[in-house]
Design a protein around this motif. Structure first.
Motif, short mmCIF file in Angstrom:
data_model
loop_
_atom_site.label_atom_id
_atom_site.label_comp_id
_atom_site.label_asym_id
_atom_site.label_seq_id
_atom_site.Cartn_x
_atom_site.Cartn_y
_atom_site.Cartn_z
N SER A 228 0.83 -1.21 0.00
CA SER A 228 0.00 0.00 0.00
C SER A 228 0.86 1.26 0.00
N ALA A 229 1.94 1.25 0.79
CA ALA A 229 2.80 2.43 0.87
C ALA A 229 3.44 2.75 -0.48
N GLU A 230 3.73 1.71 -1.26
CA GLU A 230 4.40 1.93 -2.55
C GLU A 230 3.51 2.64 -3.57
N ILE A 231 2.19 2.54 -3.42
CA ILE A 231 1.29 3.18 -4.39
C ILE A 231 0.61 4.41 -3.78
N MET A 232 1.12 4.89 -2.67
CA MET A 232 0.48 6.01 -1.96
C MET A 232 0.91 7.35 -2.56
N ALA A 233 -0.07 8.20 -2.83
CA ALA A 233 0.16 9.58 -3.25
C ALA A 233 -0.50 10.49 -2.23
N GLU A 234 0.20 11.50 -1.77
CA GLU A 234 -0.31 12.37 -0.71
C GLU A 234 -0.79 13.71 -1.26
N ILE A 235 -1.85 14.21 -0.66
CA ILE A 235 -2.39 15.51 -1.03
C ILE A 235 -2.05 16.50 0.07
N GLU A 236 -1.40 17.57 -0.29
CA GLU A 236 -1.00 18.58 0.67
C GLU A 236 -2.19 19.48 0.99
N ASN A 237 -2.81 19.24 2.14
CA ASN A 237 -3.92 20.09 2.56
C ASN A 237 -4.16 19.86 4.04
N THR A 238 -5.01 20.68 4.61
CA THR A 238 -5.36 20.50 6.02
C THR A 238 -6.39 19.39 6.14
N GLY A 239 -6.61 18.93 7.36
CA GLY A 239 -7.51 17.81 7.58
C GLY A 239 -8.95 18.15 7.31
N GLY A 240 -9.78 17.12 7.26
CA GLY A 240 -11.21 17.30 7.11
C GLY A 240 -11.72 17.27 5.70
N THR A 241 -10.84 17.05 4.72
CA THR A 241 -11.28 17.01 3.33
C THR A 241 -11.86 15.63 3.01
N ALA A 242 -13.12 15.59 2.59
CA ALA A 242 -13.77 14.32 2.27
C ALA A 242 -13.26 13.80 0.94
N PRO A 243 -13.30 12.46 0.73
CA PRO A 243 -12.79 11.90 -0.53
C PRO A 243 -13.39 12.52 -1.78
N GLU A 244 -14.71 12.79 -1.77
CA GLU A 244 -15.33 13.32 -2.97
C GLU A 244 -14.93 14.77 -3.26
N GLN A 245 -14.27 15.43 -2.31
CA GLN A 245 -13.85 16.81 -2.50
C GLN A 245 -12.43 16.94 -3.05
N VAL A 246 -11.78 15.84 -3.31
CA VAL A 246 -10.40 15.88 -3.81
C VAL A 246 -10.30 15.20 -5.17
N ASP A 247 -11.42 15.12 -5.88
CA ASP A 247 -11.44 14.34 -7.12
C ASP A 247 -10.48 14.87 -8.18
N ASP A 248 -10.32 16.19 -8.28
CA ASP A 248 -9.39 16.72 -9.28
C ASP A 248 -7.97 16.23 -9.03
#
Length: 367
Positions: A213-233
């Motif tokens: 899982s760690a090998e395919i992980m991509a991180e989004i730089e943002n503060t907490g509380g962002t729901a999955p459907e709000q990061v679709d772009d």
């Protein structure tokens, strides 16, 4: 690119109408613009010989389909007796295409449909996470720990031990999330894990994840509380990166194989057609900018093909017509569960006649 989704096209007889069109709905007059685009493509099909039954099937699909919000493309493949493919894609084509022929017009279809990247999306904070699985389902995960999740704002007697309890709660929550994420990644055969949240929470999760899982992980730089459907772009951008990495790796694999003398790579139309007929193709490589307009002959099965009609006669196969070489080769690749990769400008690879293939086994002189 895997071709499982076009497998039904290998099991059906033509002729086929293939449409790739802009299905964008983001303006007040979007519906009218959509109809105008379809009218133009419909005229092209009619001029190409499409029958009224097939055009009627497409009319019903265009007029009755649910319009997506925002920018989108749509792919339709139909025969007189019904619709075989109806698929929306995120990016509209630069220009619409419409073709009528013995086999579907698959090159623009492959250009419009990116390889599917199964993705798990995680929005994590100190209390746990909201997770979106590869099938789109949502769930909330945290540990059973009932400890505090907020540190004291001011230091005082005993505050150090309190902070330690908070950090232990965070760690347990991260462990619970990681356990669930690992299961979803494995079970869904995910190729991408996107994690949103504050940096410390993301780091704790990364430390607890299994290596797969760690090998395919991509991180989004943002503060907490962002729901999955709000990061679709951002998820789409990460998926595009994975697609490009896979494409580059496939092209590099062909380049490496073609440089060896073991016969596990071929190029040129005649060689690729012969390998296709022998069910030897593992990956079909196509340069869209260099494909000639050559047609090849085909019999009843998708892999029963030849550059010259006489070759089918010699094999005891009854020719059923001819079609553009690339469409025939892509259709045959789908029939034998082979992959297809499209080269791009800048790739360090040379293809004769715009086609090549990595083989499952080398071909002998009689193949």
């Amino acid at each position: 690119m895997r071709l499982d989704w076009i497998r039904p096209l290998t099991e059906a007889d033509g002729p086929f109408a293939t449409v790739v069109m802009d299905a964008t709905h983001d303006t007040a007059d979007a519906t009218e613009q959509y109809r105008l685009r379809w009218r133009d493509l419909r005229e092209r099909l009619a001029e190409g010989g499409a029958d009224e039954a097939t055009l009627g099937v497409l009319d019903d699909a265009v007029e009755g389909g649910n319009a997506p919000d925002g920018t989108a493309g749509r792919i339709l493949v139909a025969r007189p007796d019904g619709l075989l493919v109806d698929r929306h894609v995120e990016v509209p084509p630069e220009r619409g295409t419409a073709a009528w022929g013995t086999v579907p017009d698959l090159l623009p279809v492959l250009g419009a449909v990116g390889e599917e990247v199964l993705t798990v999306v995680v929005a994590i904070d100190n209390t746990g996470a909201e997770i979106r699985d590869v099938d789109g389902s949502l769930e909330t995960v945290s540990s059973d720990a009932a400890g505090p999740v907020h540190k004291a704002h001011t230091a005082g007697p005993g505050e150090g031990s309190g902070d330690a309890r908070v950090e232990e709660t965070w760690k347990r929550n991260a462990q619970a999330v990681a356990e669930r994420v690992d299961k979803l990644v494995r079970g869904g055969n995910a190729g991408l894990l996107v994690v949103a949240g504050e940096a410390p929470a993301r780091a704790r999760l990364r430390d607890e994840l299994a290596s797969g899982s760690a090998e395919i992980m991509a991180e989004i730089e943002n503060t907490g509380g962002t729901a999955p459907e709000q990061v679709d772009d951002t998820v789409r951008a990460a998926a595009d990166d994975v697609r490009e990495q896979r494409r580059e790796a496939a092209v590099a694999s062909y380049a490496t194989a073609s440089g060896r003398a073991d016969g596990l790579a071929v190029t040129g139309l005649e060689s690729v057609v012969a390998a296709t007929r022998a069910h030897a193709v593992e990956t079909l490589v196509v340069d869209p900018s260099a494909v000639p307009g050559t047609e090849v002959w085909l019999a009843s099965e998708p892999t029963e093909i030849a550059v010259q009609r006489g070759e089918l006669d010699q094999l005891g196969l009854e020719p059923r017509g001819s079609a553009p070489a690339t469409d025939v080769l892509v259709r045959a690749a789908a029939a034998v569960d082979a992959a297809v990769v499209l080269t791009a400008a800048g790739d360090d690879v040379s293809l004769t006649d715009g086609v090549g293939a990595v083989l499952r086994f080398p071909l002998g002189p009689a193949s």
